[in-house]
Scaffold this active site. Structure first.
Site, PDB file in Angstrom:
ATOM      1  N   HIS A   1       8.284  13.778   8.840  1.00  0.00           N
ATOM      2  CA  HIS A   1       9.155  12.955   8.007  1.00  0.00           C
ATOM      3  C   HIS A   1      10.621  13.254   8.262  1.00  0.00           C
ATOM      4  O   HIS A   1      10.977  14.214   8.916  1.00  0.00           O
ATOM      5  CB  HIS A   1       8.865  13.210   6.527  1.00  0.00           C
ATOM      6  CG  HIS A   1       7.542  12.699   6.095  1.00  0.00           C
ATOM      7  ND1 HIS A   1       7.133  11.409   6.316  1.00  0.00           N
ATOM      8  CD2 HIS A   1       6.528  13.311   5.440  1.00  0.00           C
ATOM      9  CE1 HIS A   1       5.927  11.249   5.821  1.00  0.00           C
ATOM     10  NE2 HIS A   1       5.525  12.386   5.286  1.00  0.00           N
TER      11      HIS A   1
ATOM     12  N   THR B   1      14.562   5.890   3.199  1.00  0.00           N
ATOM     13  CA  THR B   1      13.421   6.402   3.953  1.00  0.00           C
ATOM     14  C   THR B   1      12.397   6.963   2.971  1.00  0.00           C
ATOM     15  O   THR B   1      12.653   7.028   1.770  1.00  0.00           O
ATOM     16  CB  THR B   1      13.875   7.514   4.917  1.00  0.00           C
ATOM     17  OG1 THR B   1      14.592   8.490   4.153  1.00  0.00           O
ATOM     18  CG2 THR B   1      14.779   6.955   6.004  1.00  0.00           C
ATOM     19  N   TYR B   2      11.252   7.417   3.483  1.00  0.00           N
ATOM     20  CA  TYR B   2      10.150   7.869   2.631  1.00  0.00           C
ATOM     21  C   TYR B   2      10.608   8.968   1.668  1.00  0.00           C
ATOM     22  O   TYR B   2      11.302   9.902   2.063  1.00  0.00           O
ATOM     23  CB  TYR B   2       8.993   8.370   3.503  1.00  0.00           C
ATOM     24  CG  TYR B   2       7.716   8.569   2.734  1.00  0.00           C
ATOM     25  CD1 TYR B   2       7.223   7.563   1.903  1.00  0.00           C
ATOM     26  CD2 TYR B   2       7.005   9.761   2.828  1.00  0.00           C
ATOM     27  CE1 TYR B   2       6.054   7.753   1.188  1.00  0.00           C
ATOM     28  CE2 TYR B   2       5.831   9.949   2.120  1.00  0.00           C
ATOM     29  CZ  TYR B   2       5.363   8.940   1.295  1.00  0.00           C
ATOM     30  OH  TYR B   2       4.213   9.128   0.590  1.00  0.00           O
ATOM     31  N   HIS B   3      10.211   8.818   0.385  1.00  0.00           N
ATOM     32  CA  HIS B   3      10.777   9.674  -0.659  1.00  0.00           C
ATOM     33  C   HIS B   3       9.923  10.890  -0.998  1.00  0.00           C
ATOM     34  O   HIS B   3      10.274  11.663  -1.863  1.00  0.00           O
ATOM     35  CB  HIS B   3      11.017   8.838  -1.913  1.00  0.00           C
ATOM     36  CG  HIS B   3       9.778   8.122  -2.370  1.00  0.00           C
ATOM     37  ND1 HIS B   3       9.217   7.099  -1.635  1.00  0.00           N
ATOM     38  CD2 HIS B   3       8.986   8.306  -3.440  1.00  0.00           C
ATOM     39  CE1 HIS B   3       8.126   6.676  -2.260  1.00  0.00           C
ATOM     40  NE2 HIS B   3       7.961   7.390  -3.353  1.00  0.00           N
ATOM     41  N   ARG B   4       8.752  11.025  -0.348  1.00  0.00           N
ATOM     42  CA  ARG B   4       7.981  12.256  -0.567  1.00  0.00           C
ATOM     43  C   ARG B   4       8.084  13.092   0.689  1.00  0.00           C
ATOM     44  O   ARG B   4       7.328  12.921   1.634  1.00  0.00           O
ATOM     45  CB  ARG B   4       6.514  11.942  -0.874  1.00  0.00           C
ATOM     46  CG  ARG B   4       6.328  11.355  -2.240  1.00  0.00           C
ATOM     47  CD  ARG B   4       4.873  11.308  -2.645  1.00  0.00           C
ATOM     48  NE  ARG B   4       4.736  10.428  -3.800  1.00  0.00           N
ATOM     49  CZ  ARG B   4       4.427   9.145  -3.720  1.00  0.00           C
ATOM     50  NH1 ARG B   4       4.171   8.595  -2.544  1.00  0.00           N
ATOM     51  NH2 ARG B   4       4.352   8.411  -4.806  1.00  0.00           N
TER      52      ARG B   4
END
Ligand SMILES: [Zn+2]
Ligand SMILES: [Zn+2]
Ligand SMILES: [Zn+2]
Length: 426
Positions: free
Chosen positions: A89, A42-45
């Site tokens: 997120h 999944t999104y890393h930021r």
């Protein structure tokens, strides 16, 4: 009993990846970007610890099928991040929890990071690790000695995400058993100064102080290294450079507000509010910029660059006869002609003379130097007339076999610097 750690957010991923693989934050983010773009994670930021229900159910399915029912936590374990978080997120987790690291095709670094993210996520849905802990009090005249220890009874999540705990195993003892004194080891503990920061501990400290966001931890760390304010020492811990110390001194003295930790944290919060539409950016910038600009104008007149970066010396320029100055450049101090830019003569500042004569030209001195990439080496100060150089530090002694210089290797071994000679000191 020990609980598994929560799944990764950006800062914890960067810290753990440094601890396990010594990946700098910037590299971790590059690899995570690749994994994200190819659909592995999944999104890393993110600073969120949310996990979708779907991911929790597939973790449950994977754990019970592969390790057995007793290894699943028994409930869907949810996590909440401390403080203000962009809840849109999720935490960083494998997109498909059933895709175990053994079954995927990735390059070496990608696999390392994917494996870490996958294990951390699966572990967070597994059962606790159970330890038996024992305390033994031993009576000896007026003194009581206490020994504590733990024994692992059930590994739980540790099966997937191994961690080290202080686990002192104790021998079986009966109550009131008489013990024999073998040896008394007196020892005194001193308080250690706090150790220098590593990539991991610096990110942790930034986060604790509210400085930086998931998208900025890595750039902060790489910027201060690229500008040569800090460098890594032999233990891979950060230490300030000469230029870093000077820049910091200047900022603290003349711009105390913008280097104040609390002020910076408040600025970050204001930026978050702008992102959420709760504050207007023009307003926030105006509040900051107007007083800052005035201060800056004033400092341009008050502070002289020369006072900070130049020091007069008694040495004379060999080209034009004018006095030489010690100047501070991006890579440290050096001698430069005071008639610059008319005369461009410079020479290295020889602070690092080892007191060893060059064995090649017999005239020069060996000095400690650094490559462009800041790697230390040892060379003749008559360069470019003499090209003698060594990677390892010469000890000053000569080889008893061939007379070349002896060197100390990084593994603390004393040996001959000559490639044709095999002498090693034992
Ligand atoms: Zn000159
Ligand atoms: Zn030489
Ligand atoms: Zn030798």
């Amino acid at each position: 009993k020990r609980n598994p750690l929560p799944p990764f957010a950006t800062s914890t991923l960067q810290q753990e990846s440094w601890k396990r693989f010594h990946f700098p934050a910037k590299l971790t983010m590059q690899i995570a970007q690749q994994l994200y773009e190819s659909g592995f994670i999944t999104y890393h930021r993110t600073d969120s610890l949310n996990l979708s229900d779907q991911s929790l159910f597939s973790a449950k399915k994977f754990i019970t099928a592969n390790f057995g029912k007793e290894y699943w936590a028994g409930f869907l374990r949810g996590y909440k991040a401390k403080g203000r978080v962009q809840e849109a997120h999720e935490a960083i987790r494998p997109t498909y929890p059933a895709r175990a690291p053994e079954s995927v095709k990735l390059d070496q670094n990608q696999l390392k990071l994917y494996d870490l993210i996958w294990r951390r996520f699966i572990a967070c849905q597994m059962s606790q690790a159970i330890f038996d802990s024992t305390t033994i009090d031993i009576q000896a005249k007026n003194y009581t000695f206490r020994a504590t220890g733990q024994v692992l009874k059930f590994d739980g999540f540790l099966k997937v995400y191994p961690m080290k705990f202080e686990e002192t195993e104790l021998p079986p003892l009966k109550k009131d058993e008489i013990l024999e004194l073998i040896k008394l080891k007196p020892s005194q503990h001193f308080t250690q100064p706090p150790p220098r920061y590593t990539e991991a501990t610096l990110i942790k400290t930034l986060e604790e102080n509210g400085i930086g966001r998931p998208s900025t931890y890595a750039p902060i760390l790489s910027t201060i290294q690229e500008r040569n304010y800090i460098e890594k020492n032999e233990e891979k811990r950060f230490q300030p450079t000469e230029i870093g110390t000077v820049v910091n001194g200047l900022l603290v003295n003349h711009f105390p507000k913008i280097v104040n930790i609390k002020w910076t944290a408040e600025m970050e919060e204001d930026l978050d509010k702008i992102a959420e539409g709760k504050r207007k950016w023009v307003e926030v910038l105006q509040e900051f910029y107007q007083p800052f600009e005035e201060n800056l104008k004033q400092k341009y007149q008050e502070v002289s660059k020369k006072d900070i970066t130049e020091k007069p010396t008694e040495k004379i320029c060999p080209k034009c006869g004018a006095p030489l100055l010690i100047r501070l450049g991006k890579f440290g101090k050096f001698y430069a002609c005071s008639k610059f830019p008319k005369c461009k003569h410079t020479e290295p500042l020889e602070e690092n003379i080892l007191g060893i004569k060059c064995p090649k030209c017999k005239k020069g001195e060996i000095i400690e130097k650094r490559t462009r990439k800041r790697k230390i080496f040892y060379a003749c100060n008559q360069f470019p007339k003499c090209d003698f150089a060594l990677w390892d530090k010469p000890t000053g002694k000569k080889c008893p076999k061939c007379g070349s210089l002896l060197i100390e290797t990084k593994r603390k071994q004393i040996k001959c610097s000559s490639k044709e000679c095999d002498y090693i000191e034992k």
